[in-house]
Write a protein that holds these residues in place. Structure first.
Motif, PDB file in Angstrom:
ATOM      1  N   CYS A  79       0.803  -1.223   0.000  1.00  0.00           N
ATOM      2  CA  CYS A  79       0.000   0.000   0.000  1.00  0.00           C
ATOM      3  C   CYS A  79       0.838   1.277   0.000  1.00  0.00           C
ATOM      4  N   GLY A  80       2.152   1.171   0.213  1.00  0.00           N
ATOM      5  CA  GLY A  80       3.014   2.349   0.233  1.00  0.00           C
ATOM      6  C   GLY A  80       3.050   3.059   1.569  1.00  0.00           C
ATOM      7  N   GLY A  81       2.499   2.465   2.612  1.00  0.00           N
ATOM      8  CA  GLY A  81       2.464   3.068   3.944  1.00  0.00           C
ATOM      9  C   GLY A  81       3.790   2.960   4.668  1.00  0.00           C
ATOM     10  N   MET A  82       3.860   3.577   5.841  1.00  0.00           N
ATOM     11  CA  MET A  82       5.071   3.588   6.638  1.00  0.00           C
ATOM     12  C   MET A  82       5.255   2.246   7.355  1.00  0.00           C
ATOM     13  N   PHE A  90      -0.345   1.361   7.921  1.00  0.00           N
ATOM     14  CA  PHE A  90      -1.600   1.661   7.233  1.00  0.00           C
ATOM     15  C   PHE A  90      -2.475   0.421   7.026  1.00  0.00           C
ATOM     16  N   CYS A  91      -1.909  -0.633   6.424  1.00  0.00           N
ATOM     17  CA  CYS A  91      -2.718  -1.821   6.117  1.00  0.00           C
ATOM     18  C   CYS A  91      -2.558  -2.934   7.155  1.00  0.00           C
ATOM     19  N   ALA A  92      -1.686  -2.773   8.162  1.00  0.00           N
ATOM     20  CA  ALA A  92      -1.480  -3.712   9.269  1.00  0.00           C
ATOM     21  C   ALA A  92      -1.029  -5.097   8.823  1.00  0.00           C
ATOM     22  N   ARG A  93      -0.335  -5.187   7.712  1.00  0.00           N
ATOM     23  CA  ARG A  93       0.206  -6.478   7.261  1.00  0.00           C
ATOM     24  C   ARG A  93       1.565  -6.700   7.897  1.00  0.00           C
ATOM     25  N   ARG A  94       1.862  -7.967   8.170  1.00  0.00           N
ATOM     26  CA  ARG A  94       3.192  -8.320   8.628  1.00  0.00           C
ATOM     27  C   ARG A  94       4.092  -8.472   7.419  1.00  0.00           C
TER      28      ARG A  94
END
Length: 66
Positions: free
Chosen positions: A26-29, A58-62
């Motif tokens: 997603c391009g998040g931090m 942002f998307c809470a993925r590991r």
């Protein structure tokens, strides 16, 4: 005769740090978390281990570092 094994794994977050880079999804931090895991057998601590895991804010993925 009854034999019961009581095994438990407890994990807790020790610290959180911002990590360099961006999430590929997603391009998040990206955030680095230090996690301490403790294995117990019948309420006796057997094993301690500290791991560093990376998550996207942002998307809470590991995220897995290769």
């Amino acid at each position: 005769m009854c034999l019961v094994f009581v095994c438990d794994e407890d994990e807790r977050v020790i610290a959180r740090h911002p990590a360099p880079g961006a999430c590929p999804y997603c391009g998040g931090m990206v955030q680095a978390m230090d996690v301490e895991s403790q294995w117990r057998f019948c309420f006796l601590p057997l094993y301690f281990r500290t791991k560093r895991r990376f998550y996207c804010n942002f998307c809470a993925r590991r995220l897995i570092v290769q």
